[in-house]
Write an enzyme that holds these catalytic residues in place. Structure first.
Site: not given
Length: 266
Positions: A170, A61
């Site tokens: 993500d 991320s």
């Protein structure tokens, strides 16, 4: 016969000397946490001051953004400036596709086309999740900015990124502190920067990583750094300066361990 014995002895000596001179490989693992990634920049300042060499970087991320830029040569001072002066809200809200983020990363990373992430100044990996079957994907080659963008494709906020026929989101959804990925790369020692609060006990149904894997990864880190970010969230882009300072404090507290590691690597 004596000649063969002598050759074997010389070979053994050469192998032994090689083993003695090859130092352990050190990996930097940067966890996810949205705006809280600013704290990773603060930590990096002290890792750099310690002189500990970083042989590989792994990120998830926002950790993939910080880590990817670090892998191509950006250092803490430049990342500090980027975090403070980037219009994160405009960049994030301006396009659900995340195209604006990709443009910024492409300008900064200055890489085009397919790249082997091992060929970067510092070898790099980032983690994403394939929405089909919700499987973890470790990205190690391809379009670097696109890979970084995929790793931070927060569900609902950004559309998935298509890479090699997969729809990726993500990486923090499943693996927010990928120490295991660094170990798979061959890391002997791992410095991990974890941005979570309460060891993921505060995770929501939307972001519920594999907690068993997460706790294994925390335990496997040789130097574990967890900046005190209680009260800050993934969207706290208006508090970047504060979080950088919190990261600096966490890095300062880790200096004793970092200096011990530096001495061990000599």
């Amino acid at each position: 016969m004596k000649r063969w014995l002598m050759m074997l002895c010389l070979l053994w000596v050469a192998v032994s000397l090689s083993a003695q001179t090859e130092r352990p490989k050190v990996a930097l693992v940067l966890g996810g946490g949205g705006a809280k990634g600013a704290a990773e920049v603060g930590v990096l300042k002290y890792i750099e001051q310690s002189g500990v060499p970083i042989d590989m970087v792994v990120g998830t991320s926002i950790g993939s953004i910080v880590g990817g830029l670090y892998a191509v040569g950006y250092r803490s001072a430049e990342l500090d400036s980027m975090f403070r002066h980037q219009d994160w809200m405009k960049m994030g809200m301006g396009s659900l596709m995340g195209d604006s983020i990709v443009r910024v990363l492409r300008d900064m990373a200055d890489t085009y086309g397919s790249v082997d992430f091992d060929s970067l100044p510092t070898p790099f990996r980032c983690v994403a999740v394939d929405v089909k079957g919700m499987k973890e994907v470790v990205l190690k080659e391809g379009d670097l900015p696109q890979a970084m963008r995929a790793s931070m494709a927060i569900p609902v906020v950004f559309k998935p990124v298509r890479i090699d026929g997969r729809r990726l989101v993500d990486g923090g959804v499943l693996n927010n502190l990928p120490v295991d990925v660094a170990k798979d790369m061959g890391a002997d020692i791992v410095i991990a920067v974890d941005l979570t609060v309460n060891k993921h006990e505060d995770s929501t149904p939307l972001f519920r990583p594999d907690l068993k894997k997460y706790h294994r990864n925390v335990a496997a880190a040789d130097i574990y750094i967890n900046p005190k970010l209680k009260g800050y969230g993934a969207h706290s882009f208006n508090k970047i300066g504060e979080m950088i300072l919190i990261g600096e404090e966490a890095g300062r507290k880790a200096m004793k361990d970092l200096k011990k590691l530096k001495k061990k690597l000599k």
